[in-house]
Design a protein around this motif. Structure first.
Motif, short mmCIF file in Angstrom:
data_model
loop_
_atom_site.label_atom_id
_atom_site.label_comp_id
_atom_site.label_asym_id
_atom_site.label_seq_id
_atom_site.Cartn_x
_atom_site.Cartn_y
_atom_site.Cartn_z
N ILE A 1 2.63 31.68 28.57
CA ILE A 1 3.57 32.96 28.71
C ILE A 1 4.62 32.58 27.77
N TRP A 2 4.79 33.25 26.73
CA TRP A 2 5.81 33.18 25.56
C TRP A 2 6.64 34.53 25.29
N VAL A 3 7.76 34.31 24.98
CA VAL A 3 8.61 35.52 24.44
C VAL A 3 9.16 34.98 23.27
N ALA A 4 9.41 35.89 22.19
CA ALA A 4 10.25 35.89 21.01
C ALA A 4 11.58 36.28 21.08
N TYR A 5 12.45 35.75 20.28
CA TYR A 5 13.74 36.19 20.43
C TYR A 5 14.27 35.70 18.98
N LYS A 6 14.86 36.71 18.17
CA LYS A 6 15.33 36.18 16.83
C LYS A 6 14.50 35.25 15.97
N GLY A 7 13.28 35.34 15.69
CA GLY A 7 12.45 34.84 14.99
C GLY A 7 11.96 33.57 15.95
N PHE A 8 12.15 33.22 16.98
CA PHE A 8 11.81 31.78 17.56
C PHE A 8 10.89 32.34 18.91
N ILE A 9 9.95 31.58 19.07
CA ILE A 9 8.98 31.62 20.24
C ILE A 9 9.34 30.80 21.14
N TYR A 10 9.56 31.20 22.29
CA TYR A 10 10.15 30.26 23.73
C TYR A 10 8.67 30.23 24.45
N GLU A 11 8.84 29.14 24.96
CA GLU A 11 7.82 28.81 26.41
C GLU A 11 8.58 29.22 27.66
N VAL A 12 8.02 30.17 28.38
CA VAL A 12 8.57 30.70 29.48
C VAL A 12 7.81 30.46 30.74
N THR A 13 6.55 29.72 30.46
CA THR A 13 5.50 29.72 31.61
C THR A 13 6.06 29.33 32.94
N GLU A 14 6.87 28.37 32.84
CA GLU A 14 7.29 27.65 34.16
C GLU A 14 8.40 28.43 34.82
N SER A 15 8.76 29.62 34.15
CA SER A 15 9.84 30.09 34.58
C SER A 15 9.44 31.23 35.88
N ARG A 16 10.16 31.13 37.14
CA ARG A 16 9.75 31.81 38.03
C ARG A 16 10.20 33.32 38.03
N LEU A 17 11.04 33.55 36.70
CA LEU A 17 11.54 34.97 36.41
C LEU A 17 10.30 35.55 35.57
N TRP A 18 9.46 34.92 35.06
CA TRP A 18 8.50 35.24 34.20
C TRP A 18 7.10 35.32 34.77
N ARG A 19 7.12 35.10 36.19
CA ARG A 19 5.82 35.14 36.81
C ARG A 19 4.82 36.16 36.48
N ASN A 20 3.56 35.84 36.25
CA ASN A 20 2.62 36.83 35.81
C ASN A 20 3.01 37.58 34.55
N GLY A 21 3.94 36.87 33.73
CA GLY A 21 4.07 37.53 32.36
C GLY A 21 5.07 38.83 32.62
N LYS A 22 5.74 39.09 33.54
CA LYS A 22 6.78 40.24 33.66
C LYS A 22 8.05 39.89 34.19
N HIS A 23 8.97 40.42 33.35
CA HIS A 23 10.43 39.93 33.87
C HIS A 23 11.22 41.37 33.95
N TYR A 24 11.34 41.66 35.26
CA TYR A 24 11.80 43.24 35.38
C TYR A 24 10.89 44.23 34.57
N GLU A 25 11.50 44.97 33.85
CA GLU A 25 10.74 45.94 33.08
C GLU A 25 10.22 45.36 31.71
N HIS A 26 10.32 44.14 31.50
CA HIS A 26 9.71 43.54 30.25
C HIS A 26 8.57 42.72 30.36
N TRP A 27 7.59 42.63 29.31
CA TRP A 27 6.39 41.86 29.32
C TRP A 27 6.58 40.76 28.35
N ALA A 28 5.97 39.52 28.64
CA ALA A 28 5.75 38.58 27.78
C ALA A 28 4.89 38.86 26.90
#
Length: 77
Positions: free
Chosen positions: A22-49
């Motif tokens: 599960i990755w997301v990008a911000y300001k040109g960088f890609i972040y690994e968020v796989t272990e974050s409980r807030l990104w479970r299943n690739g969804k964070h509130y109304e945002h998708w990974a």
């Protein structure tokens, strides 16, 4: 820091559904968020990974410092 470069298409596959990462990008960088409980299943509130969240940050209830807890794993081409 010599980071691998990924396309938007490669980033899109790391959405928590198509691939296990599960990755997301911000300001040109890609972040690994796989272990974050807030990104479970690739969804964070109304945002998708698998997306660049740069333009969505102004609407977030938090600041960009939230990215400091995640590892930068690449650069978005």
């Amino acid at each position: 820091m010599d980071l691998p470069v990924y396309t938007k298409q490669q980033l899109a596959l790391r959405n928590g559904q198509d691939k296990p990462q599960i990755w997301v990008a911000y300001k040109g960088f890609i972040y690994e968020v796989t272990e974050s409980r807030l990104w479970r299943n690739g969804k964070h509130y109304e945002h998708w990974a698998g997306q660049d969240l740069t333009d969505e940050m102004p609407d977030a209830p938090h600041t960009e410092t939230v990215f400091e807890k995640f590892t930068i794993i690449g650069v978005l081409k």
